[in-house]
Design a protein around this motif. Structure first.
Motif, PDB file in Angstrom:
ATOM      1  N   ASN A   1      32.705 -29.497  74.581  1.00 21.90           N
ATOM      2  CA  ASN A   1      32.158 -28.228  75.067  1.00 21.90           C
ATOM      3  C   ASN A   1      32.995 -27.031  74.630  1.00 21.90           C
ATOM      4  O   ASN A   1      34.182 -27.155  74.290  1.00 21.90           O
ATOM      5  N   SER A   2      32.366 -25.868  74.666  1.00 22.24           N
ATOM      6  CA  SER A   2      33.037 -24.620  74.299  1.00 22.24           C
ATOM      7  C   SER A   2      34.174 -24.314  75.267  1.00 22.24           C
ATOM      8  O   SER A   2      34.068 -24.554  76.481  1.00 22.24           O
ATOM      9  N   ASN A   3      35.230 -23.759  74.718  1.00 21.59           N
ATOM     10  CA  ASN A   3      36.363 -23.323  75.539  1.00 21.59           C
ATOM     11  C   ASN A   3      36.058 -21.900  76.012  1.00 21.59           C
ATOM     12  O   ASN A   3      36.400 -20.918  75.348  1.00 21.59           O
ATOM     13  N   ILE A   4      35.407 -21.800  77.169  1.00 22.46           N
ATOM     14  CA  ILE A   4      34.914 -20.507  77.652  1.00 22.46           C
ATOM     15  C   ILE A   4      36.042 -19.493  77.820  1.00 22.46           C
ATOM     16  O   ILE A   4      35.877 -18.304  77.519  1.00 22.46           O
ATOM     17  N   GLU A   5      37.194 -19.946  78.258  1.00 25.45           N
ATOM     18  CA  GLU A   5      38.335 -19.035  78.447  1.00 25.45           C
ATOM     19  C   GLU A   5      38.737 -18.384  77.117  1.00 25.45           C
ATOM     20  O   GLU A   5      38.993 -17.176  77.048  1.00 25.45           O
ATOM     21  N   GLU A   6      38.779 -19.185  76.063  1.00 24.16           N
ATOM     22  CA  GLU A   6      39.148 -18.646  74.751  1.00 24.16           C
ATOM     23  C   GLU A   6      38.062 -17.721  74.199  1.00 24.16           C
ATOM     24  O   GLU A   6      38.360 -16.701  73.572  1.00 24.16           O
ATOM     25  N   TRP A   7      36.820 -18.066  74.434  1.00 24.01           N
ATOM     26  CA  TRP A   7      35.727 -17.200  73.989  1.00 24.01           C
ATOM     27  C   TRP A   7      35.750 -15.876  74.746  1.00 24.01           C
ATOM     28  O   TRP A   7      35.451 -14.817  74.174  1.00 24.01           O
ATOM     29  N   ASN A   8      36.106 -15.914  76.017  1.00 22.93           N
ATOM     30  CA  ASN A   8      36.238 -14.671  76.787  1.00 22.93           C
ATOM     31  C   ASN A   8      37.316 -13.770  76.193  1.00 22.93           C
ATOM     32  O   ASN A   8      37.142 -12.550  76.086  1.00 22.93           O
ATOM     33  N   ARG A   9      38.421 -14.377  75.816  1.00 19.28           N
ATOM     34  CA  ARG A   9      39.500 -13.600  75.193  1.00 19.28           C
ATOM     35  C   ARG A   9      39.022 -12.965  73.892  1.00 19.28           C
ATOM     36  O   ARG A   9      39.332 -11.798  73.612  1.00 19.28           O
ATOM     37  N   PHE A  10      38.260 -13.740  73.119  1.00 14.55           N
ATOM     38  CA  PHE A  10      37.738 -13.189  71.866  1.00 14.55           C
ATOM     39  C   PHE A  10      36.789 -12.026  72.135  1.00 14.55           C
ATOM     40  O   PHE A  10      36.858 -10.980  71.470  1.00 14.55           O
ATOM     41  N   ILE A  11      35.887 -12.180  73.091  1.00 12.27           N
ATOM     42  CA  ILE A  11      34.921 -11.123  73.405  1.00 12.27           C
ATOM     43  C   ILE A  11      35.643  -9.845  73.819  1.00 12.27           C
ATOM     44  O   ILE A  11      35.251  -8.733  73.444  1.00 12.27           O
ATOM     45  N   HIS A  12      36.736  -9.989  74.580  1.00 11.11           N
ATOM     46  CA  HIS A  12      37.547  -8.833  74.975  1.00 11.11           C
ATOM     47  C   HIS A  12      38.175  -8.147  73.766  1.00 11.11           C
ATOM     48  O   HIS A  12      38.446  -6.937  73.799  1.00 11.11           O
ATOM     49  N   SER A  13      38.404  -8.907  72.695  1.00  4.42           N
ATOM     50  CA  SER A  13      39.177  -8.381  71.563  1.00  4.42           C
ATOM     51  C   SER A  13      38.349  -7.585  70.559  1.00  4.42           C
ATOM     52  O   SER A  13      38.903  -6.842  69.750  1.00  4.42           O
ATOM     53  N   ILE A  14      37.026  -7.763  70.557  1.00  2.00           N
ATOM     54  CA  ILE A  14      36.230  -7.121  69.509  1.00  2.00           C
ATOM     55  C   ILE A  14      35.894  -5.678  69.875  1.00  2.00           C
ATOM     56  O   ILE A  14      35.999  -5.269  71.037  1.00  2.00           O
ATOM     57  N   ASP A  15      35.474  -4.928  68.877  1.00  2.00           N
ATOM     58  CA  ASP A  15      35.138  -3.512  69.055  1.00  2.00           C
ATOM     59  C   ASP A  15      33.803  -3.392  69.778  1.00  2.00           C
ATOM     60  O   ASP A  15      32.741  -3.638  69.198  1.00  2.00           O
ATOM     61  N   ARG A  16      33.842  -2.984  71.023  1.00  2.00           N
ATOM     62  CA  ARG A  16      32.615  -2.920  71.826  1.00  2.00           C
ATOM     63  C   ARG A  16      31.679  -1.797  71.400  1.00  2.00           C
ATOM     64  O   ARG A  16      30.503  -1.789  71.774  1.00  2.00           O
TER      65      ARG A  16
END
Length: 386
Positions: free
Chosen positions: A236-251
């Protein structure tokens, strides 16, 4: 005036003729001009329905060797490769039930072993036939018909009527053929212009366009499809790591669209709550909408899972797929990829430059690295085009 009168009398004569024919047919037991209606329908079929210049390839998706999963997409592409090579006009897919309650013994044993309750939910497997297999067939332009056989005997009797053009080659209901070996090689026709591809319907694209219109036009839509299965949870996807990535991109530059796994679409998820993050719930339940979303998005991100096939085999969809090697997995392992003619660390030959298997785990740093490398590649190609 005289023309109107003439047509009036012609109608009276025709009506009298019909009544006369009807009386004769009634005397021999045929009522309501059944014979004439059948004759008319037959004529229509001959003149309108039988104008194909080619022949049909009958493709047997046998659930005794295949599972009710997105493997159907790979199977459809291989079918179309066969159709193109033989110059046939269209495809009919025949879904054949397996011997173990409609499925294969190997797959039911696998699901029993990998699920927490150690029980096979046959209703769920049958759901997959209706909600995955059949809708996926609609994405192949050459597939004009899908037949669901009620039994293997029914499939056998159907197969006996077909003299040629059966796929897989050498297939028989009595002796099913597996296509797993070398399938990454066999889905490639060797010509980019001829390479088969799935195509979302215009209606599905219109619905997705309407949904995407809520976002600012100058933002690029990025889909992230999570794997949240109840079996093989270690994949399964590592939701915690994906959350960190989503926080990092240019919104301000990107709109993130989350696609939940159907298995857990109704469960709560700890995901970033923000105006630049949206969940497309409908895509969890509708294959055509999901395929259309992947077709339209600027870039699609996956943890290895079946629905990624809707992007792999769409030559117009851009994507990155992570976590292809998982210790302990019976499928996501080096031996399985080698058996399927893919050396870990390399890419399938039919992939475009904007489609990539990332052979590393879905950690924030790796996702961030690969995401920005692909964005740079896409932007460079866009600027070169103009």
């Amino acid at each position: 005036m005289w023309d109107i009168i003439r047509r009036f009398f012609v109608r009276i004569q025709l009506s009298s003729i019909r009544k006369g024919i009807n009386r004769i047919l009634n005397n021999i037991g045929i009522t309501d001009l059944v014979f004439l209606r059948k004759l008319k329908n037959y004529h229509w079929i001959i003149t309108h329905e039988n104008q194909s210049s080619g022949e049909i390839l009958y493709s047997f998706f046998d659930l005794d060797t295949f599972a009710p999963t997105f493997d159907i997409v790979m199977f459809l592409i291989m079918t179309d490769v066969e159709r193109i090579r033989h110059g046939l006009s269209e495809v009919t897919v025949i879904i054949v039930p397996g011997k173990e309650r409609g499925h294969s013994k190997d797959y039911t044993v696998y699901r029993e072993k990998e699920t927490e309750k150690k029980i096979v939910n046959v209703d769920e497997l049958n759901w997959r036939i209706r909600q995955i297999l059949i809708p996926c067939c609609s994405l192949l332009p050459s597939c004009k018909q899908v037949i669901i056989c009620s039994s293997r005997k029914n499939a056998f009797l159907f197969q006996k009527k077909i003299s040629k053009w059966i796929f897989p080659k050498g297939y028989s209901v009595l002796s099913p053929v597996s296509l797993w070996k070398d399938y990454y090689k066999n889905v490639d026709i060797g010509d980019n212009a001829l390479q088969p591809t799935i195509v979302p319907s215009d209606q599905a694209l219109a619905y997705v366009d309407r949904w995407l219109s809520q976002f600012t036009k100058d933002k690029k839509c990025i889909s992230i499809s999570f794997r949240e299965c109840t079996y093989e949870k270690y994949r399964n996807s590592n939701i915690e790591e994906w959350n960190r990535f989503i926080h990092s991109i240019d919104r301000n530059a990107f709109q993130v669209i989350i696609v939940r796994d159907t298995d857990n679409a109704f469960s709560p998820i700890d995901i970033v709550a923000s105006s630049y993050v949206s969940i497309f719930n409908e895509a969890s339940w509708n294959i055509e909408l999901k395929a259309a979303l992947y077709h339209r998005c600027y870039l699609n991100l996956f943890t290895t899972n079946g629905s990624g096939a809707l992007a792999w085999y769409n030559k117009h969809a851009r994507f990155l797929m992570f976590k292809l090697l998982v210790p302990g997995s019976p499928y996501s392992n080096i031996e399985n990829y080698l058996n399927n003619a893919l050396i870990p660390g390399t890419q399938p030959v039919f992939f475009s430059p904007y489609q990539k298997f990332v052979w590393d785990d879905d950690t924030c740093d790796i996702i961030y690295r690969e995401f920005h490398a692909m964005v740079n590649l896409i932007e460079m190609s866009i600027h070169e085009t103009y």
